[in-house]
Design a protein around this motif. Structure first.
Motif, PDB file in Angstrom:
ATOM      1  N   GLY A  37       0.794  -1.217   0.000  1.00 55.75           N
ATOM      2  CA  GLY A  37       0.000   0.000   0.000  1.00 55.75           C
ATOM      3  C   GLY A  37       0.828   1.270   0.000  1.00 55.75           C
ATOM      4  O   GLY A  37       0.528   2.213  -0.735  1.00 55.75           O
ATOM      5  N   PHE A  38       1.872   1.325   0.804  1.00 59.42           N
ATOM      6  CA  PHE A  38       2.681   2.547   0.892  1.00 59.42           C
ATOM      7  C   PHE A  38       3.395   2.831  -0.427  1.00 59.42           C
ATOM      8  O   PHE A  38       3.369   3.950  -0.939  1.00 59.42           O
ATOM      9  CB  PHE A  38       3.704   2.428   2.024  1.00 59.42           C
ATOM     10  CG  PHE A  38       3.112   2.571   3.390  1.00 59.42           C
ATOM     11  CD1 PHE A  38       2.718   3.799   3.871  1.00 59.42           C
ATOM     12  CD2 PHE A  38       2.920   1.473   4.185  1.00 59.42           C
ATOM     13  CE1 PHE A  38       2.149   3.934   5.120  1.00 59.42           C
ATOM     14  CE2 PHE A  38       2.357   1.586   5.441  1.00 59.42           C
ATOM     15  CZ  PHE A  38       1.967   2.823   5.906  1.00 59.42           C
ATOM     16  N   ALA A  73      -7.996   9.939   2.378  1.00 57.04           N
ATOM     17  CA  ALA A  73      -7.001   9.976   3.462  1.00 57.04           C
ATOM     18  C   ALA A  73      -7.624   9.598   4.802  1.00 57.04           C
ATOM     19  O   ALA A  73      -6.944   9.048   5.673  1.00 57.04           O
ATOM     20  CB  ALA A  73      -6.367  11.361   3.544  1.00 57.04           C
ATOM     21  N   VAL A 123      -4.464   0.840   3.043  1.00 56.83           N
ATOM     22  CA  VAL A 123      -3.288   1.699   3.187  1.00 56.83           C
ATOM     23  C   VAL A 123      -2.998   2.427   1.872  1.00 56.83           C
ATOM     24  O   VAL A 123      -2.657   3.619   1.864  1.00 56.83           O
ATOM     25  CB  VAL A 123      -2.070   0.860   3.638  1.00 56.83           C
ATOM     26  CG1 VAL A 123      -0.796   1.643   3.535  1.00 56.83           C
ATOM     27  CG2 VAL A 123      -2.251   0.398   5.059  1.00 56.83           C
ATOM     28  N   GLY A 126      -5.335   5.303   1.628  1.00 56.19           N
ATOM     29  CA  GLY A 126      -4.935   6.388   2.529  1.00 56.19           C
ATOM     30  C   GLY A 126      -3.719   7.138   2.024  1.00 56.19           C
ATOM     31  O   GLY A 126      -3.671   8.371   2.089  1.00 56.19           O
ATOM     32  N   VAL A 127      -2.741   6.410   1.514  1.00 56.86           N
ATOM     33  CA  VAL A 127      -1.503   7.063   1.056  1.00 56.86           C
ATOM     34  C   VAL A 127      -1.763   7.889  -0.201  1.00 56.86           C
ATOM     35  O   VAL A 127      -1.261   9.019  -0.319  1.00 56.86           O
ATOM     36  CB  VAL A 127      -0.403   5.999   0.814  1.00 56.86           C
ATOM     37  CG1 VAL A 127       0.795   6.603   0.135  1.00 56.86           C
ATOM     38  CG2 VAL A 127       0.016   5.381   2.128  1.00 56.86           C
ATOM     39  N   ALA A 130      -3.650  11.031   1.029  1.00 57.62           N
ATOM     40  CA  ALA A 130      -2.845  11.960   1.835  1.00 57.62           C
ATOM     41  C   ALA A 130      -1.757  12.630   0.994  1.00 57.62           C
ATOM     42  O   ALA A 130      -1.596  13.859   1.046  1.00 57.62           O
ATOM     43  CB  ALA A 130      -2.215  11.211   3.009  1.00 57.62           C
TER      44      ALA A 130
ATOM     45  N   PHE B  58       1.640  -6.162   7.848  1.00 61.17           N
ATOM     46  CA  PHE B  58       0.201  -5.966   8.024  1.00 61.17           C
ATOM     47  C   PHE B  58      -0.421  -6.871   9.076  1.00 61.17           C
ATOM     48  O   PHE B  58      -1.597  -6.724   9.386  1.00 61.17           O
ATOM     49  CB  PHE B  58      -0.516  -6.167   6.695  1.00 61.17           C
ATOM     50  CG  PHE B  58      -0.289  -5.047   5.734  1.00 61.17           C
ATOM     51  CD1 PHE B  58      -0.808  -3.799   5.978  1.00 61.17           C
ATOM     52  CD2 PHE B  58       0.468  -5.232   4.612  1.00 61.17           C
ATOM     53  CE1 PHE B  58      -0.579  -2.765   5.113  1.00 61.17           C
ATOM     54  CE2 PHE B  58       0.702  -4.203   3.734  1.00 61.17           C
ATOM     55  CZ  PHE B  58       0.184  -2.963   3.983  1.00 61.17           C
ATOM     56  N   THR B  65       2.211  -0.532  11.638  1.00 61.06           N
ATOM     57  CA  THR B  65       1.717   0.007  10.375  1.00 61.06           C
ATOM     58  C   THR B  65       0.602   1.019  10.600  1.00 61.06           C
ATOM     59  O   THR B  65       0.534   2.032   9.894  1.00 61.06           O
ATOM     60  CB  THR B  65       1.229  -1.141   9.476  1.00 61.06           C
ATOM     61  OG1 THR B  65       2.252  -2.113   9.403  1.00 61.06           O
ATOM     62  CG2 THR B  65       0.910  -0.654   8.079  1.00 61.06           C
ATOM     63  N   ALA B  69       0.498   4.881   9.338  1.00 61.67           N
ATOM     64  CA  ALA B  69      -0.635   5.528   8.669  1.00 61.67           C
ATOM     65  C   ALA B  69      -1.074   6.769   9.445  1.00 61.67           C
ATOM     66  O   ALA B  69      -1.433   7.798   8.853  1.00 61.67           O
ATOM     67  CB  ALA B  69      -1.791   4.546   8.526  1.00 61.67           C
ATOM     68  N   LEU B  72       1.255   9.661   8.703  1.00 65.69           N
ATOM     69  CA  LEU B  72       0.939  10.293   7.415  1.00 65.69           C
ATOM     70  C   LEU B  72      -0.287  11.192   7.543  1.00 65.69           C
ATOM     71  O   LEU B  72      -0.309  12.314   7.009  1.00 65.69           O
ATOM     72  CB  LEU B  72       0.702   9.199   6.368  1.00 65.69           C
ATOM     73  CG  LEU B  72       0.622   9.655   4.928  1.00 65.69           C
ATOM     74  CD1 LEU B  72       1.940  10.253   4.480  1.00 65.69           C
ATOM     75  CD2 LEU B  72       0.257   8.503   4.032  1.00 65.69           C
ATOM     76  N   PHE B  73      -1.292  10.709   8.256  1.00 67.52           N
ATOM     77  CA  PHE B  73      -2.511  11.506   8.442  1.00 67.52           C
ATOM     78  C   PHE B  73      -2.214  12.764   9.252  1.00 67.52           C
ATOM     79  O   PHE B  73      -2.742  13.840   8.962  1.00 67.52           O
ATOM     80  CB  PHE B  73      -3.573  10.655   9.140  1.00 67.52           C
ATOM     81  CG  PHE B  73      -4.909  11.303   9.199  1.00 67.52           C
ATOM     82  CD1 PHE B  73      -5.711  11.359   8.080  1.00 67.52           C
ATOM     83  CD2 PHE B  73      -5.362  11.872  10.371  1.00 67.52           C
ATOM     84  CE1 PHE B  73      -6.941  11.970   8.121  1.00 67.52           C
ATOM     85  CE2 PHE B  73      -6.587  12.478  10.416  1.00 67.52           C
ATOM     86  CZ  PHE B  73      -7.384  12.531   9.297  1.00 67.52           C
ATOM     87  N   LEU B  76      -0.579  15.241   7.027  1.00 69.33           N
ATOM     88  CA  LEU B  76      -1.582  15.881   6.168  1.00 69.33           C
ATOM     89  C   LEU B  76      -2.362  16.931   6.944  1.00 69.33           C
ATOM     90  O   LEU B  76      -2.582  18.044   6.439  1.00 69.33           O
ATOM     91  CB  LEU B  76      -2.533  14.815   5.608  1.00 69.33           C
ATOM     92  CG  LEU B  76      -3.769  15.340   4.904  1.00 69.33           C
ATOM     93  CD1 LEU B  76      -3.375  16.132   3.672  1.00 69.33           C
ATOM     94  CD2 LEU B  76      -4.686  14.214   4.528  1.00 69.33           C
TER      95      LEU B  76
END
Lengths: 162, 98
Positions: A37-38, A73, A123, A126-127, A130, B58, B65, B69, B72-73, B76
């Motif tokens: 995902g990333f 995101a 993921v 989301g990536v 974002a 995962f 993980t 995430a 990252l959020f 943002l």
């Protein structure tokens, strides 16, 4: 930023979509091949910066909507958490919907890797959201600094002009 | 005086680092492989994923993980707070004073 030459826009027309397909492939096959995902999300988000560089801000901002990326995101990490919670009968983050022996799908519509591939998609979602949102916001801020539009009268670090 | 203390601290830290490097076991030869062997052998079967790294990221280390995430959020959110149009969020005064 103004659009670049015809050569760049034509190359973008042809190759930019391959970036999206490649990124989607990395996200979708994260449980079998290197990546996930990333990594796939970063490749897909590069598509937007490629569009911005080739076509310029005016056309790209007319095409895309920030709200969609914001929703992605938020939705990505939340669904990741929900899929992690599915393993509560065993432990947190346990692949509960896959067959323990592996290989045989528990259902026709569920991926055989169970929650792992669903988490990969979460993921990735989301990536993509974002990173695309970050690219758009930072790109817009360049325009704001250059013209002063949307800064509420603020210029630089000095809020009140003397 | 401060310079002498600083130099003494640097020398002591350098000595400690040298001692630690002496204690590190050779690269590629782990001290114990029991856990590595367990994951390599059992991860595809236990977690139904051919990619052992993905099952690590995962599943076995899912908490890590979800933290990534969240980072990252958070990034943002910070960028949105910093760079969003001030007029649109109602903080701008439209250039008015007083």
């Amino acid at each position: 930023m103004r659009p670049m030459s015809v050569v760049v826009t034509k190359v973008c027309d042809i190759f930019a979509w391959f970036m999206v397909v490649f990124g989607a492939l990395i996200i979708n096959n994260g449980h079998n091949t290197p990546g996930g995902g990333f990594q796939g999300g970063a490749v897909v988000a590069t598509f937007l910066s490629f569009l911005l560089a080739a076509y310029g801000s005016r056309r790209v901002f007319a095409w895309v909507r920030e709200n969609i990326f914001g929703f992605m995101a938020c939705f990505g990490p939340l669904s990741f958490f929900v899929f992690g919670c599915l393993g509560f009968p065993h432990s947190f983050f346990f692949n509960s919907i896959a067959v323990p022996e592996g290989g045989q799908p528990i259902s026709d519509w569920l991926p055989y890797a169970g929650t792992i591939s669903l988490m990969d998609l979460s993921v990735g979602c989301g990536v993509v959201g974002a990173l695309s949102m970050i690219i758009l916001l930072m790109y817009k801020s360049i325009h704001m600094v250059e013209t002063g539009e949307g800064m509420g009268g603020e210029r630089g670090h000095d809020r009140f002009e003397r | 005086m401060r310079k002498t203390v600083f130099m003494a601290a640097i020398i002591v830290l350098a000595g400690l680092f040298c001692g630690l490097f002496e204690e590190i076991h050779p690269f590629g030869i782990p001290a114990s492989t029991a856990m590595d062997d367990y994951f390599i052998v059992h991860a595809p079967e236990d977690r139904s994923s051919h990619n052992v790294v993905t099952s690590m990221v995962f599943d076995y280390r899912g908490f890590d993980t979800i933290g990534e995430a969240s980072v990252l959020f958070t990034a943002l959110s910070s960028i949105a707070a910093l760079f969003r149009n001030k007029d649109a969020r109602g903080e701008g005064d439209g250039g008015r004073r007083g």
